[in-house]
Design an enzyme around this catalytic site. Structure first.
Site, mmCIF file in Angstrom:
data_model
loop_
_atom_site.group_PDB
_atom_site.id
_atom_site.type_symbol
_atom_site.label_atom_id
_atom_site.label_comp_id
_atom_site.label_asym_id
_atom_site.label_seq_id
_atom_site.Cartn_x
_atom_site.Cartn_y
_atom_site.Cartn_z
ATOM 1 N N TRP A 1 35.347 43.928 39.374
ATOM 2 C CA TRP A 1 36.059 42.664 39.618
ATOM 3 C C TRP A 1 35.187 41.408 39.493
ATOM 4 O O TRP A 1 34.100 41.350 40.071
ATOM 5 C CB TRP A 1 36.659 42.684 41.021
ATOM 6 C CG TRP A 1 37.208 41.345 41.418
ATOM 7 C CD1 TRP A 1 36.561 40.372 42.130
ATOM 8 C CD2 TRP A 1 38.490 40.817 41.102
ATOM 9 N NE1 TRP A 1 37.382 39.271 42.273
ATOM 10 C CE2 TRP A 1 38.572 39.518 41.660
ATOM 11 C CE3 TRP A 1 39.608 41.313 40.401
ATOM 12 C CZ2 TRP A 1 39.711 38.714 41.545
ATOM 13 C CZ3 TRP A 1 40.741 40.515 40.295
ATOM 14 C CH2 TRP A 1 40.770 39.236 40.867
ATOM 15 N N ASP B 1 35.678 33.488 40.246
ATOM 16 C CA ASP B 1 35.075 32.214 39.844
ATOM 17 C C ASP B 1 33.670 32.290 39.223
ATOM 18 O O ASP B 1 32.803 33.004 39.723
ATOM 19 C CB ASP B 1 34.901 31.279 41.051
ATOM 20 C CG ASP B 1 36.087 31.220 41.960
ATOM 21 O OD1 ASP B 1 37.104 31.862 41.676
ATOM 22 O OD2 ASP B 1 35.985 30.529 42.985
ATOM 23 N N GLU C 1 40.149 23.812 46.149
ATOM 24 C CA GLU C 1 38.990 24.698 46.024
ATOM 25 C C GLU C 1 38.066 24.187 44.917
ATOM 26 O O GLU C 1 38.460 23.393 44.070
ATOM 27 C CB GLU C 1 39.458 26.126 45.674
ATOM 28 C CG GLU C 1 40.329 26.760 46.758
ATOM 29 C CD GLU C 1 40.748 28.197 46.460
ATOM 30 O OE1 GLU C 1 40.660 29.017 47.377
ATOM 31 O OE2 GLU C 1 41.175 28.491 45.327
HETATM 32 C C1 FRU Z 1 38.643 30.327 44.239
HETATM 33 C C2 FRU Z 1 38.148 30.963 45.517
HETATM 34 C C3 FRU Z 1 37.117 30.093 46.175
HETATM 35 C C4 FRU Z 1 36.312 31.077 46.991
HETATM 36 C C5 FRU Z 1 36.318 32.294 46.100
HETATM 37 C C6 FRU Z 1 36.306 33.591 46.840
HETATM 38 O O1 FRU Z 1 39.169 31.214 43.322
HETATM 39 O O2 FRU Z 1 39.238 31.221 46.377
HETATM 40 O O3 FRU Z 1 37.651 29.031 46.948
HETATM 41 O O4 FRU Z 1 35.031 30.632 47.288
HETATM 42 O O5 FRU Z 1 37.471 32.197 45.287
HETATM 43 O O6 FRU Z 1 36.092 34.660 45.985
#
Ligand code: FRU
Length: 490
Positions: free
Chosen positions: A21, A24, A206
């Site tokens: 998996w 980001d 985010e």
């Molecule tokens: C965005 C997010 C971020 C967080 C990460 C966790 O896709 O939700 O805000 O840090 O993914 O995997």
């Protein structure tokens, strides 16, 4: 080409983890000839889980070398998204004058805290490397920024602000961005908040990114703030908006009221820009996660999940006193072009079967079209299809002046109700259109009119697309039509 990259749906010129998996992109930083890419990674499964930072490096943004995991979860929590910088002045004391430290600034997500119903389970931590990101030490007094008791308090993106000689951290705090400053990456002071009353609020905010950018063709500089939102994108689900304004080291001010989207497709999320790109290069380089939280964990890939977008250069245009951020594929794309097939200039009415004419397979491909018309066509674009009747269309419509990717005609999108979609963006093309289209095994990225509008979508066809057509409902005239076979980067 390694064996794993032969799997069904496996992108050939986009970054993917070898297995398991990914979400980001994190900590992108350029240092001594290498572009670093870290990413949210769960090495034990193809669905989201305890987050690590995976790691890869590239000399040209095209070919990536997978490296061992950079950051593992620890007693403070999972390692969520964040950024990395080179501490050239050794403000942190982690490196030395001739060996500056690469410093990662990330979010700790503490599961026990969350389970116990506390609100302060996200805090910011730092780690450093003095061997070009190969091995990492966590700062022993982490966290460096504790939660004020707000559940969503994450995704630090840090830049060096030359004018005030301070580090500036942009942090996503539920429905706004908070800015903090520091002289040493360790002690952080709150500066200001932005965005409660501006932009789109269809989901949690985010992955912010604040950076200066030159106005194209002038000496002016503006500041951009990129903000991803978990839901409520222009065509549904997660998406990325941006603000144009000014930043004085303390406050970001934007006077623009309309909502601006970096991409109108469903699959460009949580993207941010590279740190420390050399000044003589001067580009603002961006990469996003090519998925959407609505179905990211459900897409039909077997050994791995998710790819990144093609790396893009962001360019700030000013026309008629209005600013607009364009995205274009980075010029390194040239490195992966192979054969080129050119359609001679001609007028086209109706459909034109390209796949029959070009001497290579329809995918992976780059398509560059420059088309002019006297009267806007009812429809103009491309269509991919295969022998089992699946279709994918990407087209402009002069009827309502919009660009659309239609991925509803795939045989099996049953893995998620949210996937089959018609993704649309407003764009007016009175006298013609320019399209640059990148198509990989399971994704299409369309850059309209020099990246003024971008639409990025994944697709999962049961059989490979082998037919490519230009579709034209009207009279159009071809100024340029190039088809490049693209090489696998693996
Ligand atoms: C965005 C997010 C971020 C967080 C990460 C966790 O896709 O939700 O805000 O840090 O993914 O995997």
């Amino acid at each position: 080409t390694t064996k794993v990259y032969q799997e069904k749906h496996r992108p050939q010129f986009h970054f993917t983890p070898e297995a398991n998996w990914m979400n980001d992109p994190n900590g992108m930083v350029y240092y001594e000839g290498e572009y670093h890419l870290f990413y949210q990674y769960y090495p034990d499964s193809t669905v989201w889980g305890p987050m690590h930072w995976g790691h890869a490096v590239s000399k040209n943004l095209m070919h990536w070398e997978h490296l061992p995991i950079a950051l593992y979860p620890d007693s403070l929590g999972y390692i969520f998204s964040g950024s990395a910088v080179i501490d050239y002045e050794n403000t942190s004391g982690f490196g030395s004058a001739d060996k500056p430290a690469m410093v990662a600034i990330y979010t700790y997500h503490n599961m026990e805290g969350e389970k116990a119903g506390r609100n302060d389970f996200q805090s910011q931590g730092i780690a450093y490397s003095i061997d070009k990101g190969r091995t990492w030490s966590k700062y022993e007094k982490n966290p460096v920024l504790k939660s004020p008791g707000i559940r969503d308090f994450r995704d630090p993106k840090v830049i060096w602000h030359k004018e005030s000689k301070k580090w500036i951290m942009s942090l996503a705090v539920q429905d706004h961005i908070s800015f903090y400053s520091s002289s040493n990456l360790i002690d952080w002071t709150f500066e200001s908040d932005f965005g409660k009353e501006l932009g789109s609020h269809g989901g949690v905010w985010e992955c912010p990114d604040l950076f200066p950018i030159k106005v194209d063709g002038s000496d002016g500089v503006k500041w951009i703030l990129i903000v991803s939102i978990g839901d409520g994108g222009p065509n549904g689900g997660s998406a990325t908006q941006y603000f144009i304004g000014d930043f004085d080291g303390k406050e970001f001010v934007s006077t623009e009221k309309d909502i601006k989207w970096l991409d109108y497709g469903r699959d460009n999320y949580a993207g941010v820009t590279w740190s420390n790109v050399p000044e003589e290069d001067g580009r603002v380089l961006f990469i996003g996660w090519m998925s959407n939280w609505q179905y990211a964990t459900l897409v039909p890939t077997e050994n791995w999940r998710s790819a990144n977008t093609f790396p893009r250069e962001l360019i700030l245009k000013k026309e008629n006193n209005k600013y607009h951020l364009n995205s274009v594929p980075v010029k390194e794309l040239e490195l992966i072009r192979e054969e080129c097939y050119i359609i001679p200039n001609q007028d086209i009415k109706g459909n034109f079967d390209v796949a029959n004419a070009i001497p290579f397979k329809a995918i992976p491909i780059e398509i560059d079209l420059e088309i002019v018309w006297d009267e806007q066509p009812q429809k103009f674009g491309i269509k991919l299809s295969n022998s089992v009747g699946e279709e994918l269309e990407a087209f402009y419509s002069g009827v309502d002046e919009s660009f659309t990717i239609d991925r509803t005609k795939l045989k099996d999108s049953s893995f998620s109700d949210a996937f089959a979609s018609i993704d649309k963006a407003d764009v007016s093309c009175k006298t013609g259109i320019k399209l640059q289209i990148l198509i990989d095994e399971s994704s299409i990225e369309v850059f309209v009119n020099g990246g003024e509008v971008v639409v990025t979508d994944q697709f999962f066809s049961t059989e490979k697309f082998d037919k490519l057509e230009i579709v034209s409902g009207g009279n159009i005239s071809v100024k340029e039509a190039k088809f490049y076979k693209l090489k696998s980067v693996w």
